[in-house]
Scaffold this active site. Structure first.
Site, PDB file in Angstrom:
ATOM      1  N   ARG A 164      64.225 105.052 -18.304  1.00 47.77           N
ATOM      2  CA  ARG A 164      62.998 104.405 -18.795  1.00 47.77           C
ATOM      3  C   ARG A 164      61.775 105.265 -18.525  1.00 47.77           C
ATOM      4  O   ARG A 164      60.929 105.428 -19.408  1.00 47.77           O
ATOM      5  CB  ARG A 164      62.828 103.024 -18.166  1.00 47.77           C
ATOM      6  CG  ARG A 164      63.846 102.004 -18.694  1.00 47.77           C
ATOM      7  CD  ARG A 164      63.716 100.685 -17.982  1.00 47.77           C
ATOM      8  NE  ARG A 164      63.943 100.915 -16.553  1.00 47.77           N
ATOM      9  CZ  ARG A 164      63.490 100.128 -15.584  1.00 47.77           C
ATOM     10  NH1 ARG A 164      62.772  99.065 -15.854  1.00 47.77           N
ATOM     11  NH2 ARG A 164      63.750 100.405 -14.319  1.00 47.77           N
ATOM     12  N   ASN A 172      65.143  97.863 -19.548  1.00 50.25           N
ATOM     13  CA  ASN A 172      66.560  97.713 -19.249  1.00 50.25           C
ATOM     14  C   ASN A 172      67.042  96.398 -19.842  1.00 50.25           C
ATOM     15  O   ASN A 172      66.277  95.436 -19.954  1.00 50.25           O
ATOM     16  CB  ASN A 172      66.807  97.691 -17.741  1.00 50.25           C
ATOM     17  CG  ASN A 172      66.808  99.061 -17.124  1.00 50.25           C
ATOM     18  OD1 ASN A 172      66.905 100.071 -17.805  1.00 50.25           O
ATOM     19  ND2 ASN A 172      66.698  99.106 -15.812  1.00 50.25           N
TER      20      ASN A 172
END
Length: 85
Positions: free
Chosen positions: A12, A30
């Site tokens: 990320r 996520n």
């Protein structure tokens, strides 16, 4: 949706940094299923470059595949990391 070993490997953070460098807007988060979901908006050439880079991601990631689909355009001003969904 990005599948593979993509959680716990800074995917990320890498996504946010890479998208911002390419001048893209959107978000990444996520997923409870172990994948990573991203919405990427911007210049088509920059999106193509992002998609090419996303196949590898950060060094510790092991991307097994990326599912791409069109999504409605959102009014976004930057690229951000969102909470797990």
């Amino acid at each position: 949706m990005i599948h593979g070993r993509v959680q716990g490997v800074w995917y990320r953070g890498w996504t946010v940094a890479t998208a911002r460098e390419l001048g893209l807007v959107g978000w990444v988060r996520n997923r409870m299923d172990g994948g990573v979901e991203a919405l990427v908006q911007g210049d088509a050439a920059a999106i193509d470059r992002f998609m090419m880079l996303a196949q590898d991601g950060p060094p510790a990631a092991r991307v097994a595949g990326i599912d791409v689909e069109n999504a409605p355009v959102e009014d976004l001003q930057s690229f951000e990391q969102r909470a797990t969904a």
